[in-house]
Design an enzyme around this catalytic site. Sequence first.
Site, PDB file in Angstrom:
ATOM      1  N   HIS A 246     -36.205 -38.363   3.363  1.00 23.45           N
ATOM      2  CA  HIS A 246     -34.766 -38.251   3.632  1.00 23.45           C
ATOM      3  C   HIS A 246     -34.331 -36.781   3.621  1.00 23.45           C
ATOM      4  O   HIS A 246     -33.652 -36.320   4.547  1.00 23.45           O
ATOM      5  CB  HIS A 246     -34.005 -39.057   2.569  1.00 23.45           C
ATOM      6  CG  HIS A 246     -32.512 -38.968   2.675  1.00 23.45           C
ATOM      7  ND1 HIS A 246     -31.751 -39.944   3.269  1.00 23.45           N
ATOM      8  CD2 HIS A 246     -31.635 -38.015   2.275  1.00 23.45           C
ATOM      9  CE1 HIS A 246     -30.475 -39.591   3.221  1.00 23.45           C
ATOM     10  NE2 HIS A 246     -30.375 -38.429   2.618  1.00 23.45           N
ATOM     11  N   GLU A 247     -34.715 -36.072   2.593  1.00 28.24           N
ATOM     12  CA  GLU A 247     -34.244 -34.682   2.464  1.00 28.24           C
ATOM     13  C   GLU A 247     -34.835 -33.782   3.551  1.00 28.24           C
ATOM     14  O   GLU A 247     -34.193 -32.831   3.994  1.00 28.24           O
ATOM     15  CB  GLU A 247     -34.554 -34.138   1.065  1.00 28.24           C
ATOM     16  CG  GLU A 247     -33.861 -34.897  -0.090  1.00 28.24           C
ATOM     17  CD  GLU A 247     -32.337 -34.918  -0.001  1.00 28.24           C
ATOM     18  OE1 GLU A 247     -31.758 -33.980   0.570  1.00 28.24           O
ATOM     19  OE2 GLU A 247     -31.722 -35.883  -0.499  1.00 28.24           O
ATOM     20  N   HIS A 250     -32.623 -33.764   6.386  1.00 25.97           N
ATOM     21  CA  HIS A 250     -31.534 -32.791   6.246  1.00 25.97           C
ATOM     22  C   HIS A 250     -32.030 -31.384   6.568  1.00 25.97           C
ATOM     23  O   HIS A 250     -31.346 -30.614   7.244  1.00 25.97           O
ATOM     24  CB  HIS A 250     -30.986 -32.808   4.819  1.00 25.97           C
ATOM     25  CG  HIS A 250     -30.193 -34.034   4.486  1.00 25.97           C
ATOM     26  ND1 HIS A 250     -29.314 -34.614   5.355  1.00 25.97           N
ATOM     27  CD2 HIS A 250     -30.144 -34.783   3.342  1.00 25.97           C
ATOM     28  CE1 HIS A 250     -28.746 -35.673   4.769  1.00 25.97           C
ATOM     29  NE2 HIS A 250     -29.247 -35.793   3.556  1.00 25.97           N
ATOM     30  N   HIS A 256     -26.159 -37.776   7.519  1.00 29.18           N
ATOM     31  CA  HIS A 256     -26.341 -39.170   7.133  1.00 29.18           C
ATOM     32  C   HIS A 256     -26.060 -40.114   8.286  1.00 29.18           C
ATOM     33  O   HIS A 256     -25.127 -39.918   9.057  1.00 29.18           O
ATOM     34  CB  HIS A 256     -25.425 -39.510   5.962  1.00 29.18           C
ATOM     35  CG  HIS A 256     -25.948 -38.962   4.691  1.00 29.18           C
ATOM     36  ND1 HIS A 256     -25.137 -38.604   3.646  1.00 29.18           N
ATOM     37  CD2 HIS A 256     -27.212 -38.701   4.310  1.00 29.18           C
ATOM     38  CE1 HIS A 256     -25.897 -38.139   2.666  1.00 29.18           C
ATOM     39  NE2 HIS A 256     -27.155 -38.176   3.038  1.00 29.18           N
TER      40      HIS A 256
HETATM   41 ZN   LIG Z   1     -28.846 -37.213   2.300  1.00 25.66          ZN
END
Ligand SMILES: [Zn+2]
Length: 330
Positions: A246-247, A250, A256
């Site tokens: 997930h990170e 980013h 998101h």
């Molecule tokens: Zn996030």
Amino acid sequence: MPPLLRSILLSFSPLLLLLLSQTSSRPLPKGSHLDPSETPRYLHKFGYLPKPVTNFSDHSDPEFKSAVSLYQSNHGLAVSGKLDSATLAQMSTPRCGVSDKITINNKNGNNNDSVVSHYAYFPGQPRWTRARPVVLTYALSPTNNIDYIPRPKVEAAVRRAFGRWARVIPVKFRPAEDYDAADVKLGFYRGDHGDGEAFDGVLGVLAHAFSPESGRLHLDAAERWAVDFGVEESDVAVDLESVATHEIGHVLGLGHSAVKEAVMFPSLSPRSKKVELTVDDVEGVQALYGSNPNFNITSFLESETSYAVDSVRRSFMGNFVGVIVLLLCV
Ligand SMILES: [Zn+2]
Ligand SMILES: *[C@@H]1O[C@H](CO)[C@@H](O)[C@H](O)[C@H]1NC(C)=O
Ligand SMILES: *[C@@H]1O[C@H](CO)[C@@H](O)[C@H](O)[C@H]1NC(C)=O
Ligand SMILES: *[C@@H]1O[C@H](CO)[C@@H](O)[C@H](O)[C@H]1NC(C)=O
Ligand SMILES: [Zn+2]
């Protein structure tokens, strides 16, 4: 406000708590359910209210109602503007702390409650702008780390997380020889660690990362990180690979997603894994970087389906809690 991606706020949904309490004799973590009086602060933290305080005793406050409505819309919930049980459950579910105001948008780039939201970007859609082929180096901090998981296992989880993104975009990730020179720097940090986004201990914010081309990816050292739930038995264990995946999204420039199944959806339940990119994640990141020439979306969609079936089967054979987590995510 710096284009900072905050993290993953960890807690349990009431349904999961209920089922856990029926299937496990282990004590449940305290404070793992969001109290309704906390919701103004929560909505402020994640970008839904301009101020942390609103007249909470007045549920008809238009600003509060519209904040709740937008939150519901961004999380695939029925939009009522009311703090119903599904909404409180979602707020109590683990999530990334990145402000949804900054990052959740629909594909037209506006917040429109009646339009289903998908992947999103940071303002200005920053991405790594290197000459192709893009090669980014990464390294784990030599000093800010955890000692209860062997380093090679941490490295392997991180390598797999990078590999999932590398498979779909023409970007390669290589371990850096020198931490200081690495493009992407990963480390485990505790509490206030100097970037203005203090971590909050177990079951709070899990991790955060910064938008391109910062490359900083910070994991909360206070979490009980896991690379194997067969070995790590804590009820509050958090899957390192899932959070890293997930990170890294980013780090690459994704915000998101409002697609629940997506890796870039803000929530992640404890003791659950969500590491497989969905078509939403793939479309989002490919719109920034293009497609890996070796990547075949048709066969990806086929494998995505069979993977989902496999996970259900594995979870049923594995443990009951795993099944519940899966169902909650769907
Ligand atoms: Zn996030
Ligand atoms: C908050 O709302 C309640 C109910 O509408 C009202 O009675 C109260 O006076 C309000 N308080 C403030 C500080 O506005
Ligand atoms: C939101 O999208 C719907 C459907 O496309 C459209 O009818 C509506 O006017 C939009 N609302 C706003 C505020 O843009
Ligand atoms: C992509 O995969 C599908 C199904 O596996 C296959 O039929 C198709 O030929 C592949 N396309 C390319 C360009 O390799
Ligand atoms: Zn940090």
